[in-house]
Write an enzyme that holds these catalytic residues in place. Sequence first.
Site, short mmCIF file in Angstrom:
data_model
loop_
_atom_site.label_atom_id
_atom_site.label_comp_id
_atom_site.label_asym_id
_atom_site.label_seq_id
_atom_site.Cartn_x
_atom_site.Cartn_y
_atom_site.Cartn_z
CG ASP A 1 -1.97 0.88 1.17
OD1 ASP A 1 -2.30 1.38 0.09
OD2 ASP A 1 -2.81 1.30 2.07
NE ARG B 1 -1.82 6.41 1.03
CZ ARG B 1 -2.03 5.43 2.23
NH1 ARG B 1 -2.06 6.05 3.46
NH2 ARG B 1 -2.18 4.34 1.88
CD1 TRP B 2 7.68 7.23 -2.53
CD2 TRP B 2 6.93 7.17 -4.54
NE1 TRP B 2 8.66 7.11 -3.05
CE2 TRP B 2 8.26 7.42 -4.45
CE3 TRP B 2 6.28 7.30 -6.00
CZ2 TRP B 2 9.16 7.66 -5.70
CZ3 TRP B 2 7.19 7.29 -6.93
CH2 TRP B 2 8.71 7.21 -6.94
CG HIS C 1 0.05 1.96 -9.47
ND1 HIS C 1 -0.03 1.54 -8.18
CD2 HIS C 1 -0.94 2.81 -9.86
CE1 HIS C 1 -1.27 2.15 -7.80
NE2 HIS C 1 -1.86 2.64 -8.89
CD GLU D 1 -12.94 -5.84 -2.61
OE1 GLU D 1 -13.78 -6.79 -2.00
OE2 GLU D 1 -11.66 -6.06 -3.03
CG LEU E 1 10.26 -16.59 -2.33
CD1 LEU E 1 10.69 -15.65 -1.36
CD2 LEU E 1 9.55 -16.08 -3.44
#
Length: 254
Positions: free
Chosen positions: A31, A35-36, A48, A78, A142
Site C-alpha cells: 500500500d 501517496r508516494w 505503481h 474491489e 522461494l
Amino acid sequence: MPEQNRDELKKELMAQVDKNNIPAHIAIIMDGNGRWAKKMGQSRIVGHHEGARRVKNIVRFCNDIGVKHLSLYAFSIENWLRPSMEVSALMRLFSTYIIKERDGLDAENVRFEFCGRRETMPPKVMEELDRIVNSLKKNTGLTLTVCINYGGRAEIVDATKKIIQEGYKPEDITEELISQHLYCSDILPDVDLMVRTSGEMRTSNFHIWRAAYSELYFSPVLWPEFDSVEMLKAIISYQKRERRFGMTSEQVQE
C-alpha cells in the site's frame, strides 16, 4: 537516511535475526504507491511503476534469507472500481513486469504463481501469467504468488461453490475440506506474517482464511520506499512474538 547508514543498519538488523525462525509464508499488502507519487509530485501511475520496481528488491531479499512463500496483494476485486485509466495502466504494468522479470526470477530459482479469479481477468494478461507460471514451475527456491483480481471473501465463496458442485453433504464439511478448495490450495500454506505498508491498519480482505493465526505487522513506510531494512524489522518483530494458536504459553513451551 544515507545509503551507507542504511547498509550499516541492515547489518545490525541481520545480526539480530534468528535464521532458524524465518516465517515460511509472508504476505504483503503493498500500500502507498499513490501517496508516494503525490508526495513526489508525480501521477499515480508513476507510483505503481515505482512499486513494481520495489517488488524485485523484496523478492530477492526474501529468497536470500530463506522465506519459502511470498504472496503479494497486487490487485483486489474491489480495485476494478478505480478509474478505468488507472486500471488499464495496472493491467499493462502486470504484463510488462512478468515479461521483464521472467529471466531474472528464473536465474534466482524463484517459482511464480497466480492467485485470484481467472475468469474475469483480461485474456492477454492471463496468458502472460500462465506462461510465467509454466516456465518457472520447476524452480525450487522461494514461491512468489501474485494475487491479482483477488478477494478473501470471494475466495471462500468460490471454494464453497466448488464443494457443492462436487456433491459434498453438509456433514462432510470440515476446515480441511474448505482449505483444499481455496485458490492455490496445493501451493500456499497458512500465512505466518502479514505485512501492510503505508501506516494503514487493516487487512483489506486479504487471505482471510489463511491468515487466521498470522502475525500482523503494520509499517508506516510507503511501499515504494519499503526495502530490505524494513522487511528485517518486520521479521524481527515476528520473531519476538509467541505464537500460541489458542494454547497457553505453558503448553507452547512443552
